[in-house]
Design a protein around this motif. Structure first.
Motif: not given
Lengths: 237, 237
Positions: A114, B214, B218-222, B224
């Motif tokens: 990140g 990512r 991780d895109w799904r979890k965090e 956007y």
């Protein structure tokens, strides 16, 4: 200048053209503020920094070498200054870091953690040859080096030509300078007469740059002369 | 300056960043000498020239429009000044002429006639996002826009992911700003959890540029947030 702490991707010269002809002044302002550089070759990097700004004090700069000899396990540690809040620059031997050279590894580590990554603008033989080729720029692929073995190279050339016809797609690849003539031989042997072939050499060199697109048939008829110079090849069938 | 007569390919700004941050001073010297420009949009072109150098006298310049409304038969006549020994410039709406825009046609005509073509250096969202993505820059493809129809788009995304896995190849594509969210939905629905997805938006904008890679998971979890801004997408499975 108050530089945002980031991993800066710094393009370097691909010919001996004057710096201001192909690099934005803004790059120099960024470079001046950076004290840590990941570089493909330390000598070339020093020379480039001096060309950017002769007043840069090289002795204040830490270089981290990234090339075929680097242990991938060491690369993460090169980013420690950035984790501590100090900008790091990446410079390859020539052109844009991470594109057709080893710079992508530290960038991928930075992305994973990140950390901020900022690309700067500079000359790219891939992009500049594509623009000047007149070939399809809506759909293209860059394939790096083709195989050295002659049979495999010929097979690959045939495959790229087929792909370019099937998908209306420009196919781009490079060769090491001393094999340019062999590459031209293979291309003119294998490609169809109607296929377009662009040979772009010494891009950005004010006197020697040559970017020429012709039908394969015309290359065969008119002949060609390609020296041991940096060149890139584009085809569209 | 004694400008070599040629068809100059002139990149234009892709954000409101200061000119000197992303364009070489050398481009301005070239632009000052040119009196004939083939442009995608005359108003944008005028604004760009004024930004390059406020002293440029626009009334002395002839513009030739090249866009979806242009009859391809007219394009050859735009090169008449060059045949007569005067340089012609090509500028697209944003970015590099001939790459993901209509500029390639006059270039291909110039190449066919053996006229000199010279590309200048400037910002390219394709190249800059590729550098900053950390993905494979030795082998990549640019695919322009994906299909608008949702089923076809999903099929295409699956195909590009498969190609990227099979050939260790970065796949790059763009979307019109107002469809960015739909594109992200499709991507996060279709791609495998382990596939890397880079979203690069507002490249070169000093405040708003964002280039983030990512894993899809991780895109799904965090989550956007992607607005209606110029964006480019890169995947590597």
């Amino acid at each position: 200048m108050n530089l945002q702490a980031a991993l800066y991707l710094i393009p370097t010269n691909i010919s001996e053209a004057p710096f201001a002809d192909f690099f934005p002044q803004g790059n120099i302002e960024v470079i001046r503020e950076i004290k840590h550089f990941i570089v493909e070759n330390i000598r070339t990097a020093r020379r480039f920094l001096k060309k950017c700004d002769p007043s840069i004090d090289i002795s204040q700069i830490t270089f981290y070498e990234l090339n075929g000899h680097t242990d991938p396990k060491d690369v993460s540690s090169y980013l420690q200054p950035l984790r501590d809040g100090n900008s790091v620059g990446i410079m390859s031997e020539a052109g844009c870091p991470g594109v057709a050279d080893p710079g992508a590894l530290p960038v991928s580590i930075a992305q994973k953690e990140g950390l901020k990554v900022i690309p700067l603008c500079g000359p790219s033989s891939i992009l500049m040859s594509l623009m000047a080729s007149g070939m399809n720029g809506q759909h293209f692929a860059f394939n790096g080096y083709l195989p050295v073995d002659i049979k495999e190279r010929e097979r690959k050339i045939r495959e790229l030509e087929q792909l370019s016809i099937k998908h209306d797609m420009t196919q781009i690849f490079i060769e090491t300078p001393y094999r340019n003539s062999k590459m031209m031989e293979s291309l003119l042997k294998i490609l169809r007469p109607d296929t377009l072939l662009c040979v772009a050499s010494e891009i950005t060199d004010p006197l020697r740059e040559k970017i020429v697109t012709r039908r394969v048939d015309d290359w065969r008829k008119e002949g060609y002369e390609i020296g041991k110079c940096p060149a890139i090849f584009l085809i569209h069938g």
